[in-house]
Design a protein around this motif. Structure first.
Motif, mmCIF file in Angstrom:
data_model
loop_
_atom_site.group_PDB
_atom_site.id
_atom_site.type_symbol
_atom_site.label_atom_id
_atom_site.label_comp_id
_atom_site.label_asym_id
_atom_site.label_seq_id
_atom_site.Cartn_x
_atom_site.Cartn_y
_atom_site.Cartn_z
ATOM 1 N N ALA A 88 -0.081 -17.521 7.516
ATOM 2 C CA ALA A 88 0.344 -16.184 7.947
ATOM 3 C C ALA A 88 1.542 -15.705 7.129
ATOM 4 O O ALA A 88 1.554 -14.568 6.627
ATOM 5 N N VAL A 89 2.537 -16.560 6.966
ATOM 6 C CA VAL A 89 3.714 -16.189 6.174
ATOM 7 C C VAL A 89 3.322 -15.978 4.714
ATOM 8 O O VAL A 89 3.783 -15.037 4.066
ATOM 9 N N GLY A 90 2.454 -16.817 4.183
ATOM 10 C CA GLY A 90 1.992 -16.660 2.801
ATOM 11 C C GLY A 90 1.276 -15.340 2.577
ATOM 12 O O GLY A 90 1.504 -14.658 1.571
ATOM 13 N N VAL A 91 0.436 -14.953 3.531
ATOM 14 C CA VAL A 91 -0.275 -13.666 3.418
ATOM 15 C C VAL A 91 0.707 -12.513 3.489
ATOM 16 O O VAL A 91 0.601 -11.542 2.726
ATOM 17 N N LEU A 92 1.680 -12.583 4.389
ATOM 18 C CA LEU A 92 2.688 -11.527 4.490
ATOM 19 C C LEU A 92 3.485 -11.403 3.191
ATOM 20 O O LEU A 92 3.739 -10.288 2.712
ATOM 21 N N GLU A 93 3.865 -12.525 2.615
ATOM 22 C CA GLU A 93 4.618 -12.488 1.361
ATOM 23 C C GLU A 93 3.781 -11.938 0.212
ATOM 24 O O GLU A 93 4.273 -11.123 -0.581
ATOM 25 N N LEU A 94 2.530 -12.358 0.121
ATOM 26 C CA LEU A 94 1.668 -11.861 -0.952
ATOM 27 C C LEU A 94 1.387 -10.368 -0.790
ATOM 28 O O LEU A 94 1.418 -9.615 -1.769
ATOM 29 N N THR A 95 1.148 -9.934 0.434
ATOM 30 C CA THR A 95 0.915 -8.517 0.688
ATOM 31 C C THR A 95 2.152 -7.703 0.317
ATOM 32 O O THR A 95 2.049 -6.642 -0.312
ATOM 33 N N GLY A 96 3.321 -8.181 0.678
ATOM 34 C CA GLY A 96 4.563 -7.497 0.323
ATOM 35 C C GLY A 96 4.776 -7.447 -1.181
ATOM 36 O O GLY A 96 5.229 -6.436 -1.715
ATOM 37 N N ALA A 97 4.434 -8.529 -1.865
ATOM 38 C CA ALA A 97 4.588 -8.569 -3.323
ATOM 39 C C ALA A 97 3.701 -7.522 -3.994
ATOM 40 O O ALA A 97 4.148 -6.800 -4.892
ATOM 41 N N VAL A 98 2.463 -7.422 -3.555
ATOM 42 C CA VAL A 98 1.546 -6.422 -4.127
ATOM 43 C C VAL A 98 2.032 -5.017 -3.801
ATOM 44 O O VAL A 98 2.055 -4.129 -4.658
ATOM 45 N N ALA A 99 2.452 -4.798 -2.554
ATOM 46 C CA ALA A 99 2.899 -3.470 -2.133
ATOM 47 C C ALA A 99 4.171 -3.039 -2.860
ATOM 48 O O ALA A 99 4.396 -1.836 -3.042
ATOM 49 N N LEU A 100 4.998 -3.988 -3.300
ATOM 50 C CA LEU A 100 6.190 -3.633 -4.076
ATOM 51 C C LEU A 100 5.832 -2.935 -5.385
ATOM 52 O O LEU A 100 6.646 -2.212 -5.953
ATOM 53 N N LEU A 101 4.627 -3.149 -5.857
ATOM 54 C CA LEU A 101 4.202 -2.577 -7.131
ATOM 55 C C LEU A 101 3.451 -1.257 -6.967
ATOM 56 O O LEU A 101 3.137 -0.600 -7.960
ATOM 57 N N LEU A 102 3.152 -0.862 -5.741
ATOM 58 C CA LEU A 102 2.433 0.385 -5.475
ATOM 59 C C LEU A 102 3.437 1.472 -5.097
ATOM 60 O O LEU A 102 4.121 1.352 -4.077
ATOM 61 N N PRO A 103 3.533 2.526 -5.889
ATOM 62 C CA PRO A 103 4.584 3.520 -5.679
ATOM 63 C C PRO A 103 4.707 4.039 -4.248
ATOM 64 O O PRO A 103 5.809 4.137 -3.729
ATOM 65 N N VAL A 104 3.618 4.321 -3.599
ATOM 66 C CA VAL A 104 3.700 4.904 -2.262
ATOM 67 C C VAL A 104 4.155 3.892 -1.211
ATOM 68 O O VAL A 104 4.646 4.269 -0.154
ATOM 69 N N LEU A 105 4.057 2.605 -1.502
ATOM 70 C CA LEU A 105 4.406 1.563 -0.528
ATOM 71 C C LEU A 105 5.699 0.808 -0.854
ATOM 72 O O LEU A 105 6.100 -0.073 -0.099
ATOM 73 N N GLN A 106 6.334 1.131 -1.956
ATOM 74 C CA GLN A 106 7.478 0.350 -2.430
ATOM 75 C C GLN A 106 8.594 0.214 -1.406
ATOM 76 O O GLN A 106 9.085 -0.889 -1.143
ATOM 77 N N SER A 107 9.020 1.309 -0.822
ATOM 78 C CA SER A 107 10.123 1.281 0.134
ATOM 79 C C SER A 107 9.747 0.523 1.399
ATOM 80 O O SER A 107 10.525 -0.298 1.902
ATOM 81 N N VAL A 108 8.550 0.775 1.902
ATOM 82 C CA VAL A 108 8.081 0.088 3.110
ATOM 83 C C VAL A 108 7.952 -1.409 2.844
ATOM 84 O O VAL A 108 8.350 -2.232 3.676
ATOM 85 N N ALA A 109 7.424 -1.770 1.686
ATOM 86 C CA ALA A 109 7.264 -3.183 1.336
ATOM 87 C C ALA A 109 8.617 -3.885 1.241
ATOM 88 O O ALA A 109 8.787 -5.000 1.747
ATOM 89 N N ALA A 110 9.566 -3.239 0.592
ATOM 90 C CA ALA A 110 10.890 -3.844 0.454
ATOM 91 C C ALA A 110 11.559 -4.011 1.828
ATOM 92 O O ALA A 110 12.199 -5.035 2.087
ATOM 93 N N THR A 111 11.367 -3.033 2.701
ATOM 94 C CA THR A 111 11.925 -3.128 4.054
ATOM 95 C C THR A 111 11.258 -4.255 4.831
ATOM 96 O O THR A 111 11.931 -5.052 5.510
#
Length: 168
Positions: A88-111
């Protein structure tokens, strides 16, 4: 002499000044979300930080959990979270890592990754006597910088979500 002519950018005439004012009003009236203008070097540095954070979270943090490397598996077993917590933690981290690279999701991912780091900090203090408690705190600093700097994209995300909800 107009201020534009003094700088050598525009000849001294009222038609050029009017054209400049019209052009400025057209650009500020665009439907695009207002994202604060930053110097190119600052934008590039912020992008590099985002890519480095994404690489760290994907490769150094999520990957060992997702492949059940012994270092991650032993840690989660010691806490009593088992494989489910580790994945579960691994999936959350990987999802956040990918979202950091998507302009519309960057701020939400970093938060979201910052919130995950708060949890990691608490876990380090409670289960491991603070042995590596500084690591999540150190990671939170650039994550919060990215979240703040990219917050202009949140309005675009809201607009996209509202449009999606309206369509059904």
């Amino acid at each position: 002499m107009s201020s534009g002519a003094a700088g050598g950018l525009y000849p001294d005439s009222s038609t050029d000044r009017s054209a400049q004012e019209i052009a400025m009003s057209e650009t500020t009236a665009s439907p695009a979300p207002a994202v604060p203008a930053r110097p190119r070097g600052l934008r590039a540095a912020l992008r590099v930080v985002q890519v480095l954070l994404a690489l760290f979270f994907a490769v150094a943090s999520a990957l060992p959990k997702l492949i059940a490397h012994s270092s991650a598996a032993d840690t989660f077993a010691e806490m009593g979270w088992g494989d489910t917590g580790m994945y579960a933690v691994g999936v959350l981290e990987l999802t956040g890592a990918v979202a950091l690279l998507l302009p519309v999701l960057q701020s939400v991912a970093a938060t979201a990754l910052s919130a995950l780091m708060v949890g990691a900090f608490v876990v380090q203090l409670t289960y491991f006597d603070g042995a590596n408690a500084a690591t999540p705190l150190i990671l939170m600093v650039p994550l919060l910088v990215v979240a703040r700097a990219r917050r202009g994209h949140n309005e675009e995300l809201r607009r996209l979500l509202r449009a999606r909800v309206r369509r059904g």
